[in-house]
Design a protein around this motif. Structure first.
Motif, mmCIF file in Angstrom:
data_model
loop_
_atom_site.group_PDB
_atom_site.id
_atom_site.type_symbol
_atom_site.label_atom_id
_atom_site.label_comp_id
_atom_site.label_asym_id
_atom_site.label_seq_id
_atom_site.Cartn_x
_atom_site.Cartn_y
_atom_site.Cartn_z
ATOM 1 N N GLN A 1 78.742 49.008 6.543
ATOM 2 C CA GLN A 1 79.976 49.484 7.150
ATOM 3 C C GLN A 1 79.685 50.551 8.205
ATOM 4 O OE1 GLN A 1 83.485 49.794 4.291
ATOM 5 N NE2 GLN A 1 81.769 49.877 2.853
ATOM 6 N N PRO A 2 80.461 50.564 9.307
ATOM 7 C CA PRO A 2 80.207 51.483 10.430
ATOM 8 C C PRO A 2 80.098 52.944 10.031
ATOM 9 C CG PRO A 2 81.815 49.837 11.071
ATOM 10 C CD PRO A 2 81.571 49.637 9.599
ATOM 11 N N PHE A 3 80.953 53.416 9.121
ATOM 12 C CA PHE A 3 80.910 54.833 8.764
ATOM 13 C C PHE A 3 79.631 55.190 8.012
ATOM 14 C CE2 PHE A 3 83.168 52.815 5.221
ATOM 15 C CZ PHE A 3 82.559 53.361 4.102
ATOM 16 N N LEU A 4 79.046 54.218 7.306
ATOM 17 C CA LEU A 4 77.766 54.465 6.647
ATOM 18 C C LEU A 4 76.621 54.408 7.643
ATOM 19 C CD1 LEU A 4 78.203 52.456 3.311
ATOM 20 C CD2 LEU A 4 78.194 54.945 3.597
ATOM 21 N N ARG A 5 76.710 53.487 8.605
ATOM 22 C CA ARG A 5 75.689 53.436 9.664
ATOM 23 C C ARG A 5 75.648 54.761 10.421
ATOM 24 N NH1 ARG A 5 77.720 48.204 11.057
ATOM 25 N NH2 ARG A 5 78.528 49.054 13.009
ATOM 26 N N LYS A 6 76.823 55.299 10.707
ATOM 27 C CA LYS A 6 76.919 56.558 11.443
ATOM 28 C C LYS A 6 76.331 57.713 10.646
ATOM 29 C CE LYS A 6 80.261 59.453 13.930
ATOM 30 N NZ LYS A 6 81.699 59.626 14.272
ATOM 31 N N ALA A 7 76.490 57.668 9.327
ATOM 32 C CA ALA A 7 75.994 58.755 8.475
ATOM 33 C C ALA A 7 74.502 58.660 8.202
ATOM 34 C CB ALA A 7 76.756 58.768 7.156
ATOM 35 N N ALA A 8 73.905 57.492 8.484
ATOM 36 C CA ALA A 8 72.483 57.282 8.184
ATOM 37 C C ALA A 8 71.600 58.085 9.139
ATOM 38 C CB ALA A 8 72.148 55.805 8.266
ATOM 39 N N ASP A 9 70.372 58.364 8.689
ATOM 40 C CA ASP A 9 69.425 59.126 9.498
ATOM 41 C C ASP A 9 68.620 58.238 10.442
ATOM 42 O OD1 ASP A 9 69.682 61.859 8.147
ATOM 43 O OD2 ASP A 9 69.295 60.536 6.445
ATOM 44 N N ALA A 10 68.456 56.978 10.092
ATOM 45 C CA ALA A 10 67.681 56.067 10.943
ATOM 46 C C ALA A 10 68.100 54.629 10.678
ATOM 47 C CB ALA A 10 66.179 56.224 10.681
ATOM 48 N N ARG A 11 67.969 53.797 11.702
ATOM 49 C CA ARG A 11 68.263 52.372 11.585
ATOM 50 C C ARG A 11 66.993 51.599 11.907
ATOM 51 N NH1 ARG A 11 71.428 50.856 15.681
ATOM 52 N NH2 ARG A 11 71.080 52.780 16.846
ATOM 53 N N PHE A 12 66.780 50.504 11.212
ATOM 54 C CA PHE A 12 65.570 49.723 11.437
ATOM 55 C C PHE A 12 65.874 48.236 11.343
ATOM 56 C CE2 PHE A 12 65.829 50.252 6.873
ATOM 57 C CZ PHE A 12 65.466 49.011 6.381
ATOM 58 N N THR A 13 64.970 47.441 11.866
ATOM 59 C CA THR A 13 65.093 45.997 11.776
ATOM 60 C C THR A 13 63.845 45.406 11.140
ATOM 61 O OG1 THR A 13 65.568 43.982 13.045
ATOM 62 C CG2 THR A 13 64.077 45.566 14.055
ATOM 63 N N THR B 1 64.305 32.336 16.049
ATOM 64 C CA THR B 1 65.642 32.847 16.347
ATOM 65 C C THR B 1 66.641 32.579 15.224
ATOM 66 O OG1 THR B 1 66.178 30.771 17.474
ATOM 67 C CG2 THR B 1 65.300 32.578 18.828
ATOM 68 N N PHE B 2 66.130 32.267 14.036
ATOM 69 C CA PHE B 2 67.047 32.003 12.926
ATOM 70 C C PHE B 2 67.832 33.267 12.603
ATOM 71 C CE2 PHE B 2 68.280 31.116 8.490
ATOM 72 C CZ PHE B 2 68.856 29.867 8.677
ATOM 73 N N ASP B 3 69.015 33.081 11.997
ATOM 74 C CA ASP B 3 69.977 34.157 11.808
ATOM 75 C C ASP B 3 69.391 35.417 11.165
ATOM 76 O OD1 ASP B 3 72.331 35.561 11.657
ATOM 77 O OD2 ASP B 3 73.023 34.558 9.856
ATOM 78 N N SER B 4 69.071 35.365 9.884
ATOM 79 C CA SER B 4 68.566 36.558 9.201
ATOM 80 C C SER B 4 68.077 36.195 7.810
ATOM 81 C CB SER B 4 69.662 37.627 9.086
ATOM 82 O OG SER B 4 70.717 37.161 8.252
ATOM 83 N N PHE B 5 67.434 37.162 7.159
ATOM 84 C CA PHE B 5 67.002 36.971 5.784
ATOM 85 C C PHE B 5 68.195 37.092 4.828
ATOM 86 C CE2 PHE B 5 63.099 38.712 7.733
ATOM 87 C CZ PHE B 5 62.180 37.740 7.344
ATOM 88 N N ASN B 6 68.091 36.411 3.703
ATOM 89 C CA ASN B 6 69.010 36.661 2.594
ATOM 90 C C ASN B 6 68.866 38.127 2.186
ATOM 91 O OD1 ASN B 6 68.647 36.959 -0.578
ATOM 92 N ND2 ASN B 6 70.367 35.587 -0.219
ATOM 93 N N VAL B 7 69.977 38.757 1.739
ATOM 94 C CA VAL B 7 69.954 40.190 1.477
ATOM 95 C C VAL B 7 68.955 40.577 0.397
ATOM 96 C CG1 VAL B 7 71.873 40.077 -0.192
ATOM 97 C CG2 VAL B 7 71.407 42.213 1.036
ATOM 98 N N SER B 8 68.788 39.752 -0.620
ATOM 99 C CA SER B 8 67.832 40.107 -1.667
ATOM 100 C C SER B 8 66.392 39.952 -1.180
ATOM 101 C CB SER B 8 68.061 39.266 -2.927
ATOM 102 O OG SER B 8 67.842 37.903 -2.689
ATOM 103 N N VAL B 9 66.156 38.957 -0.308
ATOM 104 C CA VAL B 9 64.822 38.796 0.285
ATOM 105 C C VAL B 9 64.517 39.978 1.201
ATOM 106 C CG1 VAL B 9 63.402 37.384 1.811
ATOM 107 C CG2 VAL B 9 64.868 36.289 0.105
ATOM 108 N N ALA B 10 65.503 40.353 2.028
ATOM 109 C CA ALA B 10 65.325 41.495 2.921
ATOM 110 C C ALA B 10 65.033 42.763 2.129
ATOM 111 C CB ALA B 10 66.572 41.684 3.777
ATOM 112 N N ALA B 11 65.766 42.959 1.043
ATOM 113 C CA ALA B 11 65.537 44.140 0.212
ATOM 114 C C ALA B 11 64.124 44.134 -0.355
ATOM 115 C CB ALA B 11 66.556 44.198 -0.920
ATOM 116 N N GLY B 12 63.653 42.953 -0.783
ATOM 117 C CA GLY B 12 62.299 42.852 -1.312
ATOM 118 C C GLY B 12 61.247 43.209 -0.274
#
Length: 259
Positions: free
Chosen positions: A216-228, A234-245
């Motif tokens: 959520q935007p308000f949490l992104r704003k409160a964070a200290d850093a953003r990463f990718t 060019t596939f969309d993205s990882f599943n959230v549990s895979v990304a977390a791992g």
């Protein structure tokens, strides 16, 4: 490293039990028994209702206001306008978990879940978190998948071992983290930094967002850093549990090589 066969039996978990009626629920709450959620009939009032509301607020147990048909679907017994689902785990206070971790001389590593509703993903994230040395999951009291039997099975028992902190506000939880010197990171597709460029040896908390809308935007704003997380193609993205791992293992690797 030991690999476990897929045929190995997993822990069995009892199905969550229902607490039906005003007096049984009041007694359970007064005894400090954990509740995942209370379902309360819309417009209900009378003896015990105000006390249930007050205790639920104190214990941070979410209350869902529902039509009577919902309660009748849970049970044929006289529910008196309230039915609760007993928790399969014991929720912990966030500050207490931080204090315990720091007292052990360990840099906190925490995972905050924002809008993650698939219970299998929650279970998988808990399993990766425990394997990679994270001390706790931070979840909101609303807008997150229930920690039910399916989540427990998906975690292979990790949800019974890792601390789970349920909070009324994720933004207030971020404030608590900052007050304790814990950096807050968010994962995004177009972030300026890559996951392995951040310092994971310091006290840190990663926020994992909903796969469709992200953090959520308000949490992104409160964070200290953003990463990718860099990807091939060019596939969309990882599943959230895979990304977390992936992120958690990067944190573990950083901490292992720092010693």
């Amino acid at each position: 490293m030991r690999f476990v066969s897929q045929k190995t039996a997993r822990p069995s978990f009892a199905k969550p039990s229902l607490v039906i009626g005003r007096k049984p629920l009041l007694e359970a709450l007064e005894a400090g028994k954990g509740m995942d959620r209370i379902f309360m009939q819309k417009g209900v009032s009378g003896e015990g209702i105000d006390e249930i509301r007050k205790l639920a607020a104190t214990l941070q147990v979410p209350i869902n206001t529902v039509p009577v048909e919902k309660l009748n679907g849970f049970t044929r017994a006289n529910h008196q306008g309230v039915v609760a689902i007993a928790a399969l785990i014991t929720y912990m206070d966030l500050q207490a978990v931080i204090d315990q971790t720091v007292e052990k001389g360990v840099a906190p590593l925490l995972v905050m879940l924002d809008g993650v509703t698939d219970v299998r993903n929650i279970g998988a994230i808990a399993r990766s978190a425990l394997c990679c040395g994270a001390q706790a999951l931070i979840i909101p009291d609303k807008g997150v998948g229930a920690l039910n039997e399916e989540a427990m099975k998906s975690s292979a028992g990790a949800l019974e071992k890792i601390h789970v902190c349920r909070v009324s506000s994720l933004l207030k939880a971020v404030d608590t983290l900052h007050l304790n010197g814990i950096q807050v990171y968010t994962s995004e597709m177009n972030a300026p930094s890559r996951v392995f460029e951040l310092d994971w040896t310091i006290p840190a908390c990663m926020i994992m967002g909903n796969e469709e809308t992200g953090v959520q935007p308000f949490l992104r704003k409160a964070a200290d850093a953003r990463f990718t997380i860099p990807m091939a193609g060019t596939f969309d993205s990882f599943n959230v549990s895979v990304a977390a791992g992936i992120i958690l293992y990067e944190a573990l690797k950083s901490r292992l090589y720092a010693h």
